[in-house]
Structure formats: structure tokens, C-alpha cells
Scaffold this active site. Structure first.
Site, PDB file in Angstrom:
ATOM      1  N   ASP A  29       0.798  -1.400  -0.364  1.00 19.42           N
ATOM      2  CA  ASP A  29       0.129  -0.075  -0.428  1.00 19.42           C
ATOM      3  C   ASP A  29       0.617   1.359   0.279  1.00 19.42           C
ATOM      4  OD1 ASP A  29      -1.630  -1.535   0.430  1.00 19.42           O
ATOM      5  OD2 ASP A  29      -2.233  -1.145   2.563  1.00 19.42           O
ATOM      6  N   SER A  86      -0.780   0.354   7.475  1.00 23.49           N
ATOM      7  CA  SER A  86      -1.297   1.039   6.227  1.00 23.49           C
ATOM      8  C   SER A  86      -1.527   2.811   7.091  1.00 23.49           C
ATOM      9  CB  SER A  86      -1.739   1.417   5.375  1.00 23.49           C
ATOM     10  OG  SER A  86      -1.368   0.525   4.388  1.00 23.49           O
ATOM     11  N   ASP A 151      -4.932   0.771   9.410  1.00 23.47           N
ATOM     12  CA  ASP A 151      -5.064   1.943   8.096  1.00 23.47           C
ATOM     13  C   ASP A 151      -5.782   2.972   8.113  1.00 23.47           C
ATOM     14  OD1 ASP A 151      -4.312  -0.757   7.110  1.00 23.47           O
ATOM     15  OD2 ASP A 151      -5.956  -1.137   5.995  1.00 23.47           O
ATOM     16  N   GLU A 203     -10.618  -2.749   4.218  1.00 21.18           N
ATOM     17  CA  GLU A 203      -9.567  -2.348   4.892  1.00 21.18           C
ATOM     18  C   GLU A 203      -8.932  -0.711   3.965  1.00 21.18           C
ATOM     19  OE1 GLU A 203      -6.047  -5.231   5.530  1.00 21.18           O
ATOM     20  OE2 GLU A 203      -6.047  -4.783   2.728  1.00 21.18           O
ATOM     21  N   TRP A 287      -3.732  -8.960  -4.221  1.00 23.92           N
ATOM     22  CA  TRP A 287      -3.107 -10.174  -2.830  1.00 23.92           C
ATOM     23  C   TRP A 287      -3.393 -11.738  -3.314  1.00 23.92           C
ATOM     24  CZ3 TRP A 287       0.358  -9.052   1.081  1.00 23.92           C
ATOM     25  CH2 TRP A 287       0.520  -7.574   1.349  1.00 23.92           C
TER      26      TRP A 287
END
Lengths: 503, 503
Positions: A29, A86, A151, A203, A287
Site C-alpha cells: 500500500d 498503513s 489504516d 481496509e 493480494w
């Protein structure tokens, strides 16, 4: 089944020339995207030790123009408290945090420390323009005692004069909103979700005000999901609505995805952008296979920086418009290659790609109307215009427009460098119904292609692993004739580590 | 690019043995699914003249058991008023319509007459148990003067003692609900949408009360979209909520798709089902390539009949459960093939498929836990169990479980009979996180495969075009060992036109 890498190009030959990739190790990310008044900062999820996800630090690069990136030392380390997951960075220009010497301010990062059973939000600040960070002594600044809470995105909301944090309650499929006057103490304001497609985890939320083309603005909440995106693995969706400083309210119960392919994830926007539309960068990967793509020393590519706006579609719903940050400064001399303006059904035209690591194509084409009164099953019922990047190894990347159904495809299935059960071959997008004209803006850069359709109304982003470099371009009209009103082909100059040559 | 059919099997060799397909011509949506007290009726969108969409009639077949289908004459014709588009059929047992002789009742069909600029809802009734229909003289029974208004589904809502019609305002992305006491006069009750993913058009709504496993019920609204489904082309999504006889209210703002692959569309449920869970049939196809799949004389396959229920997932959201109607009466003698109960990483086992047109596999397998302390990048980080159907032509259909990410794939990309830019090679589903055990129920029937995962929690449906019949089955464990607790392989007896042999 063991993934079959086949014959692949070397790590260096897959490395993009204008997209940021890590020198070594594994990148995912984008994090902490911020303009500090002088330059752009790209932090990123980074395992500096191996080209696999794990041991996550914040890597760092800086740029004057979003294309020329300079590697910087790791900015935030993994610590005994956990990996540095993140998060975001903001300019605390007025020292609301009180962490900076009086009368000064600086960059503040908010991110998730991830221990095996606990994810909580940490703060660190930088007094050297984002090169190094000091962790706040009273971290975490936000801890709900959860294992799945991550995140944080932070921005300053001027109307309510406070900082807003959006953060994912991942497994609960909610985005929580918190407010703060000082970046240190956070009060929960509201929650959003479950909404749209949830997948297994939410996310990387991002909420921001986006200009509508022609005037006004709307708020857009971006939510990434993984795994369980409809095309498999990870993807980013968005919701358009309003935000009053407390609560995000979508204008409808619909959801849309940012990208019609499957290699665009964890989209994040820059804060403190000096001028122009909001700028985003996403991770060009999925992913499902990001740890198995052909590589020995590095894995992970960022998307082009994209300017983002909104525009109503034919049903008057606001949809995301994405266009790459101005590429004209990167262009070399336009290729001396002029396709015929008129291409009959069954005809094609071909040109070598100019010598360059990356290429840009811009074109507009209108496909002839379907002839009336065709007998059923006559192949004239499909009118297609196809752009191929190809080579003499019988590999081809195909981007095609099926005019009579107004659908576009992006097909990487005839490239031979990588085969994996999750590495889907082809993607498609439904365009404006009954519209036989299409404009394409394509950037091909080694292991990546990004296709911007109809001035950014649809975007497709895909990793590519040809076994041999693609070195020719072909245009073909099948089933119906086509009229080209515009065609340009440019080599693009290397911008990432250009001074070192292509490494 | 011209689609490349490659070397393909003949029309007869692709024809399924237990899935309904039209003898000749083109078939799409299932229509008028109803049990008349004696037998099951499957009507369907049908061009009897050519294997391409167009000139739409209602084809018809009947069955005592949902598997043995008897062809019947075309039930509703194209007329000067338009094609006979999709719709539903109900048993008007109490003659609420007044169309039947006093003291009797019968089947009533409601469907869309589609003229080039007008779509309106028509009614026809049958006094011979659904073989022939008489159109109502005052048709249309519902006309909003729209060009995009279609696919009425009608059912009787007992609590309010009235008929309910769900019908798509396709381009507006709304489902309109109407009520009627007599099937002839309709009053608008409410609208739903835009919601979920809209694509270009909403089509084929179906609303019904579905049992929750363990007790209670919930209402589910199914909405098909085309084009613009996230995997391209057409797909069916669903919303879970309540219906009070007037308005459907979803329990959340989320949306889910019925199928994780891309060949399942226009799902419809039978009305007047004698017992058991609701029964659905969908069209095993996608509008992106349904007119270009290998064929000379016929195109179109229906899904297996599926019993449908709801069950909460690990986040307590109600998800659709789909299981095929009981296949045991179709089974031949189980194959004498017993894989080892323990398969080490790197091992595989293979058996010929028993001679039969269709095959059923049921199995349960648990993959070993990921070893602790692996160095990053060790391939031990992926533990996969793969089931292949294959042949000596180097073709393979692959169904695999990636245990450590709890994702399943279905990969038809290594079959050689059909190549098309929209014919996506592989599909995947996110299963229950951290669950390394999987059960698979697979039905392979010539040009189709349906995969029911974990007792129906996920379903994937895909067309297949091997150039040579698939005649072997292989199980493989890669990256981690696996323990099989159950394995059965059955030949299935032909049920569609069985008396004629495989035609």
C-alpha cells in the site's frame, strides 16, 4: 498446482520506468501521501529484507513532480510494538499537536501498529520534512482493544475546524470516523457500513471532497476490500455522498469499483495538494498473487499518479473520473506512425514501438453503425476495434472495443511470462450504451498497463508479464469499419532512478 | 480480433446430459417456472429459428422431477405486438382472474411484450395445463409507456391476500412493485433502488421468502444486471431483507452475487412448489459471449435446479445457500476409485472418469496448518489442494483451494475449444477465513461445471469447451499435506432426452 512462472524476463526488464517500484524487497500500500509545500512524499508498506510481504516498515520516496522519485531511507520501522501498517500523513502547519517547537509545524504520520492480536493507531512526527519520524511517547493515540482495526486516514475538515480520522473496523465491515483538535486525542463521531461489497475485510478507507466537473463538489468514501472482491482477491470500491464533519451519508445504496481490472488496491489521496484536482496513487497489484509474480529481488509497483474528479453518467449518477497526472513533460518525440484514418472491416495496421521503456497511446475511433437487416448470426453483428501490443514470440496484449454492446476488454491472457490460477486473463467494462465512439489513453510501462477510457470515465490497471518485450502496436477493425479521428504514440522518458539507467 | 473457436467438439458432444438445453435454436432466460400440481414447467426465452438471440418466443419443457425434461411445443409466440420477453407463471387456482370457467382455475403467464420502443406487461392463460396460452384481449395489463420496463415476476402474498408483481425499470436501476387482486389490474406499491451494483440495466427481478437454516425466514430480492457486472457482462446479485406486502426493505446496504463465476444469469424461482425449500434455475451463460460459443445448431444451457436457503456467515449476515436438487436418483454405480486418505505435499492421485456423459464428485479435505517459523518467501507459505479434470490433449479444468488465504479458484483457461476476449479464464471465491477444511460438490456435464462449496455457501457456474472430452480426475496437494475425509465419484445417468440417446 504449482504456479508456473514459465520463461520470464529478468527483474530489471520488468521494472517500470515511470511507475515507482522498490529497489529491493516487497512493496504494497501507498502510505502517508502528502505534499509538504516543497515536494511530494510517497511512503509505502515495505519489507526491505525480501520480496515477500512481512516485517512491514514505511519505505519512502520523494518527488518534485509525482514522476521523478528519489529513494529515501526507511521512515518508520517495525518495532517491538509491531509492524508499521498503513496510514496517512498530514501537515500540522499550525502545531495543533503541540509536538513541534513553538511557532513551527511539520509532518505528522498516523498509522497502525500491528501486533499479532492488537491493531491500534500510532502517531509520529517529523522535524526534518518527513525524512525521519519520532514516535509519540503516549502511543497508541487510539486503541479499541481490537485485533482488526487499521489504516487510519487523517485530514483537516475546515468547516468544523478539526481533524478527521477514517479507520477500518476491518472484519466488521465498518468505517469508523473520529474527530480531534490536536491529532492526539480522538473522539468517535460515527460509523459507516456494512455497505457495498464487503469481502472478508474492509481496509484503507479514504474520504475526501472531490470536485464535480462543471462545478460543485461531493464527498467520496473509498473502501478497499480483501479478499472477496468480485474479480477475486483485492479491489477498491467507492461511495459518493455528503460529509458534514461528523457523518458520511451516501447519496444512494449503490457501489462502484475504482478499476475494471483487478490490480489496483489500497488507493490513497495526497493531503495538502497545492493546486488542481485531488491526486491519488494505488498499489498496482492483487493480494492473490503479489508474492508469486516473477521476481528475484523486488516486487510491487505503484500506479501512475491520477487526478480525480466526478461527473454524472447518462443516468445522472456521479461517477469517478481518473486521468493520469500530466505526462507531456515525459514525452519523447512522437512516433512517426500514422494509421489510416479509415479502416475497413477486416483491415489492420501495424507499427514498431519506438525504442523506450514506456509508451503512451492516445486515440479516438468511431466504429460504423451495425448494418440494418442482417440475417441472425451474421458476424456483422459484432463490430470490434482492437489495439494489440505484440511481439514475435506470439505474445499479445489486447485492448478491444465491442461497439454494438459498448463494452471494452483488456486481455493479458496471451502473454507467456506468468501463469497462476488467480491471475485472471481478461477484464471488461461496460461503457455508455449505444455509443460507438471511444477514446483511449494507454500507458504501457514494462510490467504494467493502465487504460483510461473516454477521458477517464473508466480505468483498467493490470500487471503484465510478457516473456519477451512487446515491441509492436497493431490496430484492427473486425466486423465493422472504423474511422480514426486521433492517434498519437509517444515514447516516455524514464523518471524513476533515471540517473542510474534502467536498473 | 475475431474470436478463435479453435478445434471444438461437435454440437452433440457439448450437449449436457442432465442440464436442459434446446434441441435447436437459442435459449436464454428461464421463464414461467411453476409446478402445476402434477409436474414442473420450464418455459424459456427461445429463438427457434437460429442459435442466436432474436425473435423471442417462450419455449417449453415439462418434468416430473426437475431432471427428466420433455420438450413441449412453443407456448407463447412472437406476435406483431412484439417479442415474448421474460416473465413468470402462477397457478390461479381460485380463478381470481375470472378468466377460467367458473369453479376452475389454471396457469396464468405474465410477461413482457417487447416492441422496438415499448415494453409492457402482457397476460395469457392456459386451460390445458400450460401447453398453450390465450392472450388476454385487453393486453397490456400494465403499460407505463416506457421502452425499458420488463421481466415481471408474480407471486401470491398470503398475508395481504393479493398478487405481487416485481418488474424492472431497467435503465433507471429500479425494481417496481405492483399489487393486484385479479392479475389484470395492477397498482404500484413501491420502488426499490438504485441499489448494489447497477450495471447498465436491471433485469429479471425475483422476490421471495426464503427459509433460514434452523428456523425463521427472510425475504430475498434477486436482481440481474447486464452489461457491467463486475466480472464483465451479466450476473445476478441479491439483497436480504423484509417485505410487508408493499415494500421491500433490505437489512443492510450490502450486495452479494449469487455466483462467483460469470455464467449464471436471470435466476428465477418456481412458484407453487409442493414441498421443501425454494427451487431456482438460472441461465448458464453470459451475454458477452453466448452467441459466439462453439455451436452450429443450438446454444443455451440451464443450470441445475437448486434448492435455496439462507444461513448466517461468520459475521452473522445472512447469505444464500444453494444446493442442487437431489442427484442420488441419477447416480450410477460409484467409481471404484479411492484416493489415499493422506496426501503429502507434492503428491497426487489420478483415476479415469467412469464412462458417462455427466459426473458428480463429492469430497472433503483438510489442508495441514502452515508450518511455523518459515523463512519469508518459502513456498510452504502456500498450501493448495487441487482437483483437475483433464485429458491427454493437455487440457485441464482446475478447481483449487488456497488454504492459507481460504480462497477457491475455478480455472477453465487451459481448455482449448473456445477463446474469446470476454471468456474470462478463472474465477475465485473467498471462503471462511482461517478455515483449512473444504467440502466440494461438483457436477461436470459436458459444456458445464457447477461447483458447490462448503455445503452450498458458495457456488460457481461456468461453461466449458474442451477440444477433447475430459476423461481423468486428478487430486494434488502442493505446498502442504492434506487429509481426505470423504471422496465419492459417480457417473450420472442422462435425463434430458434420454430415450433418444445423446443427441
Amino acid at each position: 498446482m504449482t504456479p508456473t512462472p514459465g520463461t520470464t524476463l529478468s527483474d530489471a526488464e520488468y521494472r517500470p520506468a515511470i511507475h515507482f517500484s522498490p529497489r529491493i524487497g516487497f512493496m504494497n500500500d501507498p502510505n502517508g501521501l502528502v505534499h509538504d509545500g516543497t515536494q511530494w512524499h510517497l511512503y509505502y508498506q515495505f519489507d526491505p529484507f525480501a520480496p515477500y510481504a512481512g516485517r512491514v516498515h514505511w519505505g519512502h520516496a520523494t518527488s518534485p513532480d509525482l514522476y521523478h522519485w528519489q529513494d529515501q531511507p526507511v521512515a518508520i520501522d517495525q518495532t517491538p510494538a509491531g509492524e508499521a501498517f498503513s496510514g496517512s500523513a498530514v501537515m500540522d502547519a499550525h502545531n495543533t499537536s503541540g509536538l513541534f517547537p513553538e511557532g513551527t509545524g511539520g509532518l505528522v504520520a498516523l498509522y497502525t501498529r500491528a501486533a499479532p492480536d492488537r491493531q491500534s493507531q500510532y502517531l509520529a512526527w517529523s522535524t526534518d520534512s518527513g525524512l525521519t519520524f519520532t514516535e509519540y511517547a503516549q502511543n497508541p493515540v487510539l486503541d479499541l482493544q481490537l485485533s482488526s482495526f487499521r489504516d487510519p486516514q487523517v485530514f483537516f475538515h475546515a468547516p468544523t475546524q478539526r481533524w478527521i480520522m477514517c479507520v477500518a473496523l476491518s472484519r466488521d465491515h465498518q468505517i469508523a470516523f473520529f474527530g480531534s483538535s490536536n491529532l492526539l486525542q480522538w473522539t468517535e463521531l460515527s460509523r459507516f457500513g456494512p455497505s457495498g461489497m464487503t469481502g472478508v475485510d474492509y481496509e484503507c478507507p479514504n474520504l475526501l471532497e472531490v470536485p464535480i466537473e462543471g462545478g460543485k463538489t461531493a464527498w467520496v468514501l473509498f473502501v478497499s476490500i480483501n479478499p472477496g472482491a468480485p474479480q477475486g482477491g483485492s479491489a477498491t470500491q467507492y461511495f459518493v455522498g455528503t460529509f458534514d464533519g461528523t457523518r458520511f451519508v451516501p447519496e444512494s445504496d449503490t457501489t462502484e469499483f475504482v478499476d475494471f481490472a483487478k490490480d489496483f488496491y489500497a488507493l490513497q489521496f495526497f493531503t495538502n495538494v497545492p493546486s488542481g484536482n485531488p491526486v491519488s496513487i494505488g498499489w498496482l497489484n492483487n493480494w492473490q498473487y503479489c508474492q508469486e509474480t516473477p521476481a528475484n529481488s523486488w516486487r510491487g509497483v505503484m500506479s501512475l499518479p491520477r487526478r480525480v474528479s466526478l461527473a454524472p453518467d447518462t443516468t445522472q449518477r456521479l461517477k469517478l473520473i481518473q486521468r493520469p497526472e500530466d505526462l507531456t513533460p515525459l514525452r519523447g518525440t512522437a512516433a512517426d506512425a500514422t494509421p489510416p484514418s479509415r479502416m475497413d472491416a477486416g483491415s489492420s495496421w501495424e507499427t514498431p514501438l519506438p525504442a523506450s521503456a514506456a509508451h503512451e497511446v492516445r486515440m479516438s475511433v468511431e466504429i460504423d453503425a451495425q448494418p440494418a437487416g442482417l440475417p441472425p448470426g451474421d458476424k456483422g453483428r459484432s463490430g470490434r476495434f482492437v489495439l494489440n501490443f505484440l511481439n514475435s514470440n506470439e505474445e499479445t496484449l489486447s485492448i478491444g472495443f465491442d461497439a454494438f454492446t459498448a463494452q471494452l476488454w483488456l486481455d493479458r491472457g496471451k502473454l507467456k511470462g506468468f501463469s497462476h490460477p488467480f491471475f485472471t486473463n481478461s477484464f471488461s467494462a461496460a461503457l455508455t450504451p449505444d455509443q460507438r465512439k471511444i477514446t483511449l489513453h494507454i500507458v504501457l510501462d514494462k510490467c504494467s498497463v493502465e487504460v483510461f477510457v473516454n477521458n477517464g470515465q473508466q480505468t483498467g490497471s493490470a500487471l503484465l508479464f510478457p516473456a519477451t518485450p512487446l515491441d509492436r502496436l497493431r490496430l484492427s477493425a473486425t466486423g465493422a469499419g472504423a474511422t480514426l479521428s486521433h492517434f498519437e504514440l509517444f515514447p516516455l522518458k524514464q523518471t524513476v532512478r533515471a540517473e542510474e539507467g534502467q536498473i
